[in-house]
Structures are given as C-alpha cells and as structure tokens.
Write a protein that holds these residues in place. Structure first.
Motif, short mmCIF file in Angstrom:
data_model
loop_
_atom_site.label_atom_id
_atom_site.label_comp_id
_atom_site.label_asym_id
_atom_site.label_seq_id
_atom_site.Cartn_x
_atom_site.Cartn_y
_atom_site.Cartn_z
N GLU A 205 44.85 47.56 38.40
CA GLU A 205 44.44 46.26 37.73
C GLU A 205 45.67 45.37 37.63
O GLU A 205 45.65 43.93 37.96
CB GLU A 205 43.91 46.53 36.21
N ASP A 206 46.68 45.72 37.14
CA ASP A 206 48.11 44.95 37.00
C ASP A 206 48.44 44.31 38.36
O ASP A 206 48.76 43.02 38.73
CB ASP A 206 49.37 45.44 36.42
N ALA A 208 46.46 44.01 41.25
CA ALA A 208 45.36 43.13 41.85
C ALA A 208 45.73 41.73 41.06
O ALA A 208 45.18 40.73 41.57
CB ALA A 208 44.11 43.91 41.54
N SER A 209 46.21 41.64 39.80
CA SER A 209 45.84 40.66 39.13
C SER A 209 47.27 39.50 39.34
O SER A 209 47.27 38.35 38.99
CB SER A 209 45.90 40.58 37.65
N PRO A 246 40.97 48.78 41.62
CA PRO A 246 40.86 48.54 40.25
C PRO A 246 39.36 48.95 40.02
O PRO A 246 38.53 49.02 40.83
CB PRO A 246 41.06 46.91 40.30
N THR A 268 39.57 41.67 40.56
CA THR A 268 39.89 41.33 39.07
C THR A 268 38.57 40.96 38.10
O THR A 268 37.53 40.77 38.74
CB THR A 268 40.88 40.16 38.97
#
Length: 286
Positions: A205-206, A208-209, A246, A268
């Motif tokens: 997640e981190d 991808a963001s 993610p 995201t």
C-alpha cells in the motif's frame, strides 16, 4: 543518471563451502530525481543491494557507476560517495547516540570538516525538513517517540546533503499515524528538494501510494522493474514469490467478479473510490 549497476553479482563467503549467492546479474539504472520502491520477500537481496549503492559492500562481480564513474576505480573516494548517497538503516533510532537531538544531527556534517557555522546551518535545515522545530533541539533522542526518533535519524543523513536518499523500512514498528507522518515527510522532501529516493518497504500500500517506479527482487535477481500499476498487474506472479498487490486491488477484482462493472487495475484507495463513484454515476445515467 545517478547510479548504474552493470551485471552486479555478490556472493557471501565466496570460495568456501558456505558460499551463497545473494545477487545475480543485476543491471539497472537509478536516474536523478526518481522515487523508487524496492520490494521483495525476506532474503530476496534487498538489503544486500542497497548496501552496494554507497559502497558498504563490494560486488564480487560486475560494476557500479556513480555519475558515469566506476566506484571501484582505483582512487575513487568512497567517503565522497557516502556523502552523496545517504543510507538510513532499518530502525535508525538505534544509531542515535548524542546527548541531544541537535548534536546528533550535527555529527555527520562535523565529520565532513565543515565550519561550525555551516554545521549548525545544515542541522537546522535538516531538522526543519523533517518537521522538527527548535523545541526538539536540546531534547535527548531517547525521550522522543518512535516516529520522532525516526525523523531525527533521517535528519542526520539529510544534514550531509545527499543527492540520493535510501531508506530501509523507514516505517517499521510505527503506528499508522507515525507511518503516515514519516512517508509524508519523505514525499515532501522528494518533491521540494528533488532528492532521489529509494524506499525499501514490505507494505504494498505504501509503495503504491508514493513511488513512481518499483524494483522487485527475488532470490537475488531483479524480477520486475516498472511503474507500480504495471508491476501490480502481475499479482499472481508476485504471489508466487511471496509478495502481493495492494489489498484494494484484490477488492476491485472481487467486486468485478461479483458483477459490479468497475476497472480492476486500481492500486490505491483513492483510485478505488474514484472508480466506484464513476461506475455508480454511469449506472445511474443509464
């Protein structure tokens, strides 16, 4: 171009019965101003790779060039390389040792032989960059929260004015708020200072963001090198090497399989929200 790896190999305990190949034929380019995510399962070669980028480990094969010059050339200054390529280890707060935060951040510039005025100016600037004001200067590093310690340690590297900042799991062990604060500061540094950032993370997640490009390591080999969207499109292949896309990507696939007509390449939460709202608006307009 900041750093180029050409067919880099590394073997632990080379020439002994314990010989283990940690990096195999790794070739890649790290260009100025990029924000790169480096991911891989435990033992994939991530930590070994990043320690080659500033000369802490020496390749047993291949070459590494910094701004077009081999770092293994006779007479090349590793000290200068490490000034330009800063590495923040996992749990960097364990490296804090001075009596107060300001002194700790001054340590790196002091070793560069700078004037006292320049040392203090750099320390102040670095602490400002990570969001730590004068109220922290005289505090003991050991009195800080986990996130504050992490920021102080990053400031210590920034004070040396690196062109490339490598962060090995900078959010490890932090709560969600601390994690968001650290990643937000890193993103602002990249945007405002133009620093090349390499973020090692286990959080898809981190990655991808925040990042623009992802390097995927698998058993010492570079498996993928592409944009986050293209890398995470290989979610089944990633699963086979101990990684994943993610969570929101899987949710999008589940919704699509259940008959909800939305795109599945979201990576995201913000993208998923937009895709769902667009789909609902299209359905209502029919």
């Amino acid at each position: 171009m900041a750093i180029r790896l050409e067919h880099v190999e590394y073997k632990y305990s080379e020439g002994t019965p314990m010989e283990t190949e940690a990096l195999h034929d790794v070739s890649l380019e790290i260009r100025d101003g990029e924000f790169i995510g480096l991911i891989g399962h435990t033992g994939s070669g991530k930590s070994t790779l990043i320690q080659h980028l500033n000369g802490l480990m020496r390749a047993t094969g291949g070459d590494i060039l910094y701004n077009g010059e081999s770092i293994y050339r006779e007479g090349f200054s590793m000290k200068e390389l490490r000034r330009h390529v800063g590495l923040v280890f996992q749990y960097p707060e364990y490296q804090l040792f001075e009596t107060d935060v300001f002194s700790d951040v001054c340590f790196g510039p002091k070793n560069q032989g700078l004037s006292e005025e320049e040392i203090r100016a750099r320390a102040k600037e670095a602490l400002e960059l990570v969001g730590m004001g004068e109220e922290y200067y005289k505090r003991s590093p050991f009195e800080l929260s986990g996130g504050q310690k992490r920021r102080a340690a990053i400031a210590g590297v920034l004070a040396m004015k690196p062109e490339v900042l490598i962060l090995d799991e900078p959010t490890a062990g932090l709560d969600p708020r601390g994690r968001d604060e650290i990643l937000g500061q890193i993103a602002r540094l990249h945007k405002e200072q133009g620093i090349t950032v390499i973020l090692v993370s286990h959080s898809m997640e981190d990655v991808a963001s925040y990042v623009d490009r992802i390097l995927v390591m698998d058993h010492g080999r570079l498996r993928f090198d592409d944009t986050p969207r293209r890398v995470f499109a290989h979610c089944r292949e990633l699963e086979k090497i101990g990684l994943a896309a993610p969570r929101v990507t899987y949710i999008a696939h589940a919704l699509a399989e259940a008959g909800f007509p939305m795109k599945t390449d979201v990576i995201t939460v913000a993208e998923a929200e937009e895709a769902i709202l667009c789909t609902l608006a299209a359905e209502q307009g029919k």
